[in-house]
Scaffold this active site. Structure first.
Site, PDB file in Angstrom:
ATOM      1  N   GLY A 122      -2.678  87.743  11.047  1.00 18.22           N
ATOM      2  CA  GLY A 122      -1.782  88.639  10.325  1.00 18.22           C
ATOM      3  C   GLY A 122      -2.560  89.674   9.529  1.00 18.22           C
ATOM      4  CB  SER A 123      -1.577  91.595   6.525  1.00 19.63           C
ATOM      5  OG  SER A 123      -0.350  92.034   7.084  1.00 19.63           O
ATOM      6  CB  THR A 124      -6.303  88.290   6.314  1.00 20.50           C
ATOM      7  OG1 THR A 124      -5.885  87.539   7.461  1.00 20.50           O
ATOM      8  CG2 THR A 124      -5.698  87.691   5.057  1.00 20.50           C
ATOM      9  CE  LYS A 141      -1.346  95.024   8.220  1.00 24.33           C
ATOM     10  NZ  LYS A 141      -0.160  95.053   7.344  1.00 24.33           N
TER      11      LYS A 141
END
Length: 586
Positions: free
Chosen positions: A305-307, A309
């Protein structure tokens, strides 16, 4: 002389000749055996009159970064019976049943078995072994042995691992460092008569065992306990399936803590840490044990997920396709080919810079950065950052990244990968890559092993681990530290902030497969101090109940851990406030 007499005498002569030939053959064989095979048969005779008992070597200890012993040995006994030396079988059977709490049938079967040595029981505590020895039972041998003992029971169970009945490592560090820890066994040789009874007053040949070497590791008991308590409380409070925490030095890859709750009792590793279903079979129990021993931080993959990014941002900045002040627009979704990919904020973030998009964890912004990079470029950075290879951690069973093949990667796949979906990595891979991005740009190897020391406290081996320098420029690394500090100061990671400390980090909430189940993994990766990272930590909360957003439930846990361990590590509060200005790149 008649023909019959002549024939008879001829037969006698033939017999004498044959007898002479046989005698000559026997004499020749005897001479051959005495001259050329004497050593062989002497050894056989010696073997018949020698009885050998193994003395196990003490296994080397495992010692943490503070000098605390976290794996050691306890003296136990192996009790055995030698058939030919037993004088009163009923007394032996009765005594062993009473002292060892064994049933008569199993003991009798072994005591009455005609064999050179029958082991009655191993891992008998020394007090019980001494009582049996003091009974002075003819034919009963009590040999001292060693059993692995873990003073902290469950602490770092899936990291340390445990040993089997033969004191050999089975999982974890115990098996990886087996060659250094195991030592060399000794022997006791005694003489017996033809009946196998030991001869009194004869010389006993004893070869002393060589103890194993001590293994010093980077894990810190205090930091492990802080992290374990935080993970356990989080699992109970959120009704989660499991919680994992990794704490690492981002500069050299030394792991200070690795928590995977629920842990299990290392001194009783074959007892399940959950209630077993009724009527469970042996095979089913073994499968549950295998799952209990499994280390999800390195053995299991998940959609980050967003980690993730962090990786997309670093690649975009390094390639020069985006700058912190670049303008973006988020209407709440982005259309890529025939797919409408949504942002977590349904109404969208509107106009925002790249820095604001990172602070907001905005999916459309990162989709755009991925599209600007393109498939070839993105894949190149994926490999350059080390994501296609395993980290090389010194624990068994590390899983590799599950990623689209380059030729199968279209614009939709590029879009979803850009914000951390449609592929899988391990937690150890994520934290290692993030550490390498914020430490100045050097890819480190995560590890526990520091050195091996012998009984004289002489260092036998000091371990060295590969470092791949400059996976990205120091300038991009500095920019990423600034971006991630802003995420905690004013963005989605605000609940990780600690007054007086400069913290950087990134939140994530990833939906597990299949999506229809609506189950999530909430996570947060944080580091401190943000301007010169000395510690980095990752928490993953698997299937939390109720509120599941990473910024809400995961970030505060890392904050709590940091509040405890930053002063402990000697990291002082910053005299400066969080960086509000930065020489913006691009």
């Amino acid at each position: 002389m008649s023909s019959n007499q002549t024939h008879h005498r001829g037969r006698i002569a033939v017999l004498f000749v044959l007898l002479g030939i046989c005698m000559a053959g026997l004499m020749g064989r005897l001479v051959f055996l005495m001259m050329y095979r004497s050593e062989h048969y002497s050894e056989m005779a010696q073997d018949l009159h020698e009885r050998e008992r193994i003395i196990k070597a003490a296994r080397g200890r495992i010692i943490d970064a503070t000098g605390t012993v976290i794996a050691t040995n306890r003296t136990v006994c192996t009790i055995s019976v030698i058939y030919n030396q037993v004088k009163d079988r009923e007394l032996v059977i009765d005594t062993l049943c009473r002292e060892l709490l064994l049933d008569e049938e199993s003991v009798r079967k072994k005591v009455e078995k005609r064999s050179s040595r029958e082991i009655i029981r191993t891992n008998v505590d020394k007090e019980t072994g001494d009582r049996v020895r003091n009974c002075h039972l003819a034919g009963v041998k009590v040999d001292e042995d060693y059993k692995r003992y873990y003073p902290y029971d469950t602490l770092a169970s899936k990291v340390l691992g445990f040993t089997g009945g033969d004191n050999q490592g089975i999982i974890g560090l115990e098996v990886v460092y087996e060659p250094y820890l195991k030592g060399i066994g000794g022997k006791i040789l005694t003489m017996t008569d033809a009946a196998g009874v030991e001869i009194g007053n004869t010389f006993e040949d004893r070869i002393e065992p060589v103890p194993g070497n001590d293994l010093h590791i980077s894990l810190d008991v205090n930091i492990q306990q802080y992290a374990e308590q935080a993970a356990r409380e989080t699992m109970e409070r959120k009704g989660a399936k499991r919680v994992s925490v990794i704490v690492m030095n981002p500069q050299n890859g030394e792991i200070m803590a690795m928590v995977n709750v629920p842990e299990f009792n290392l001194n009783d590793p074959f007892t399940l840490n959950v209630e077993a279903p009724a009527g469970i079979t042996g095979k089913e129990k073994q499968e549950l044990l295998n799952q209990m021993w499994r280390n999800p931080s390195i053995n299991d993959t998940y959609e980050p997920g967003s980690t993730f990014k962090i990786i997309t941002a670093a690649a975009g900045l390094e390639a020069g396709v985006v700058g912190l002040n670049d303008q973006f627009s988020c209407p709440g979704f982005r259309v890529v080919e025939d797919r409408k990919i949504r942002c977590h904020k349904v109404g969208g973030h509107g106009g925002e810079t790249f820095l604001q998009g990172a602070m907001n964890s905005c999916n459309p912004v990162f989709i755009d950065v991925g599209q600007r990079l393109g498939i070839d470029n993105y894949y190149r950075y994926f490999e350059q950052f080390g994501l296609k290879k395993k980290t090389g951690i010194d624990l068994p069973g590390e899983a590799g990244t599950i990623m689209h093949k380059k030729e199968n990667m279209g614009l939709v796949e590029l879009a979803t990968v850009s914000f951390g979906q449609s592929f899988q990595i391990t937690p150890i891979q994520l934290i290692t890559t993030a550490a390498s991005i914020v430490n100045g740009g050097n890819r480190v190897t995560p590890h526990f092993g520091v050195k091996v020391v012998n009984a004289d406290q002489t260092t036998v081996k000091r371990f060295r681990y590969p470092v791949k320098e400059r996976i990205l420029s120091p300038e991009t690394s500095a920019t990423m530290r600034y971006v991630l500090e802003q995420v905690v100061a004013e963005g989605s990671g605000k609940k990780a902030a600690i007054p007086g400390y400069r913290i950087g980090g990134k939140t994530a909430t990833s939906e597990k497969l299949p999506r229809s189940l609506k189950k999530y993994i909430s996570s947060f990766i944080g580091f401190a101090p943000a301007d010169d990272p000395k510690v980095i930590a990752l928490i993953t909360i698997d299937e939390p109940q109720g509120i599941y957003y990473g910024g809400t439930i995961a970030a505060p846990v890392i904050s709590d851990i940091f509040k405890n361990i930053l002063p402990y590590l000697g990291i002082q509060e910053s005299e400066e406030e969080t960086a509000s200005a930065f020489p913006i790149k691009g």
